[in-house]
Design a protein around this motif. Structure first.
Motif, short mmCIF file in Angstrom:
data_model
loop_
_atom_site.label_atom_id
_atom_site.label_comp_id
_atom_site.label_asym_id
_atom_site.label_seq_id
_atom_site.Cartn_x
_atom_site.Cartn_y
_atom_site.Cartn_z
N LEU A 105 -3.59 4.26 10.66
CA LEU A 105 -2.98 3.42 9.34
C LEU A 105 -1.99 2.43 10.00
N GLU A 162 -5.31 -1.82 -3.47
CA GLU A 162 -4.87 -0.60 -3.97
C GLU A 162 -5.05 -0.33 -5.51
N LYS A 183 -7.12 5.32 -4.72
CA LYS A 183 -7.97 4.51 -3.98
C LYS A 183 -9.43 4.36 -4.17
N ARG A 200 0.70 -1.09 -0.15
CA ARG A 200 -0.04 0.05 -0.19
C ARG A 200 0.86 1.38 0.06
N GLU A 222 0.63 5.22 1.40
CA GLU A 222 -0.43 6.10 2.04
C GLU A 222 0.25 7.45 2.32
#
Length: 444
Positions: free
Chosen positions: A219, A256, A421, A206, A208
């Motif tokens: 998270l 994702e 996303k 991922r 972020e």
């Protein structure tokens, strides 16, 4: 054991009238663990490596006007995971600045107090930013791990100033091939979201943007849970499209959103793609979208679309070399309207934002006018799915780009985070919601 991992599909339109030309068909493909297997395997031992930026810029405020620094926020976020560690989980800590510093190597979860105290020492370090050194040390540490799930939380607040970019890319490729997932986290306004996505891609990790301290805390916890619930490893999805299809596009929309543009041409005009899925979670489904234009035959009731094969290992069950396969076809009929599933169309429209984001990044440094037209396409997709928040932000960024012929790093990071996303797919990925083969929103 059989059917530990299942493949389900839904089509945006089926029962196509015979003889139509150039019909766009979108297939939603879900990859998910079977319910019985999920119940038997809920959590796996996990090796976590906290790879944290300790450069001088980490002393800046976490956000503009914040009284706490990025360093403070990252320490608190990392400490947030400690109460949630499983009995067989381990934690390694590496700080990196001009060089890498091994702070802890695979400490058991029972030593959470010691781990917390060691995280506090992040305040003692300073220097430049060397991604290569940090990742090289993380690779060495996790290569000795034996847990079923191995994960790197790779956090930075900027771009690398030391080390070689090509070596960094080779390291993340090697980590992905070894079954280590690299999640890339950016804090502050100066990191490069697009570059971090390149680094998370080989392991399908991922990417972020930690825009607030609360989000950082949440998270870190989410990523720990994701690691603990990894039940399939060495996962590859192979797609072979049928002969004669055109305008092919493939996306991953969960976990994702990623756009896969490198399809391989094969014999007989068939195109194929291998996606390194790497891992699957116990509690979520991965979702893919396959799009192609086809000519509906006049003399057949079925038109082949694609053949799909999933190869995977199940370490928790002691199984390797497992396989699931599925043939996808479109039904055809003489009269009547197609059977439509508009939810697949909406998911595809949102997924396209990732494609346009990549094109936007490529264009904006060379031709701001071209970047402007790509942003217009993204605005139209946001309008199509009635996403008012994205619509408002895209329009604001368009005005900035037109006026200044450029955007700030923070603006670019927002575009990346919002365009990669899928809110639609994230909801659909939760097991317990409708799978692809039982979706609603049908129009006749």
């Amino acid at each position: 054991m059989a059917e530990e991992i299942r493949l389900n599909i839904a089509l945006n339109q089926d029962l196509l009238p015979k003889g139509q030309s150039d019909v766009p068909v979108i297939v939603r493909l879900d990859v998910e663990p079977a319910e019985e297997f999920r119940r038997q395997h809920t959590q796996v031992p996990t090796d976590i490596c906290l790879l944290l930026d300790s450069s001088g810029s980490m002393d800046e405020p976490f956000t503009q006007g914040d009284t706490r620094t990025k360093r403070d926020g990252v320490i608190a976020a990392a400490q947030q995971i400690l109460p949630h560690l499983g009995p067989q989980d381990t934690v390694s800590i590496i700080f990196y600045d001009s060089q890498a510093h091994l702070i802890a190597e695979r400490l058991p979860s029972g030593r959470a107090g010691e781990i917390s105290a060691l995280l506090e020492t992040l305040r003692k370090y300073n220097g430049a930013t060397n991604f290569e050194a940090g990742l090289k040390m993380a690779q060495a540490v996790l290569s000795n791990g034996t847990a079923g799930s191995r994960r790197i939380f790779f956090l930075t607040d900027g771009n690398p100033t030391d080390g070689k970019a090509e070596n960094t890319l080779r390291l993340v490729e090697s980590l992905g091939q070894a079954g280590v997932t690299v999640d890339c986290l950016g804090v502050g306004a100066d990191f490069n979201f697009g570059y971090m996505r390149q680094l998370s891609a080989p392991s399908n990790g991922r990417t972020e943007r930690l825009d607030t301290r609360d989000r950082a805390n949440a998270l870190f916890e989410q990523l720990l849970v994701s690691a603990q619930r990894t039940i399939a490893a060495n996962v590859f999805l192979n797609i072979q499209f049928a002969k004669g299809l055109r305008d092919l596009e493939v996306y991953q929309t969960a976990p994702e959103t990623r756009y896969f543009s490198q399809l391989q041409a094969g014999s007989g005009g068939r195109f194929s793609l291998e996606i390194p899925v790497r891992t699957l979670r116990q509690d979520k489904r991965n979702i893919y979208l396959l799009k192609a234009n086809l000519d509906v035959p006049t003399d057949a009731s079925q038109h082949p679309f694609a053949e799909v094969r999933l190869d995977y290992d199940l370490p928790s069950a002691g199984l390797s070399g497992q396989r699931a396969a599925l043939g996808i076809s479109v039904s055809c009929r003489d009269h009547g309207q197609p059977l439509r599933d508009t939810s697949v169309d909406d998911m595809f429209a949102e997924a396209e934002l990732a494609k346009f984001y990549e094109r936007f990044l490529a264009a904006r440094a060379q031709d701001w006018r071209q970047a402007l037209s790509i942003l217009d396409e993204m605005t139209r997709r946001a309008h199509l799915i009635d996403d008012q928040d994205r619509l408002r932000h895209y329009r604001t960024l368009r005005d900035k780009l037109q006026q200044n012929h450029g955007l700030s790093d923070d603006d670019l990071n927002w575009v990346g985070a919002s365009s990669t996303k899928s809110t639609i797919a994230q909801d659909a990925a939760e097991l317990g919601t409708a799978a692809a083969s039982s979706l609603g929103d049908f129009d006749y």
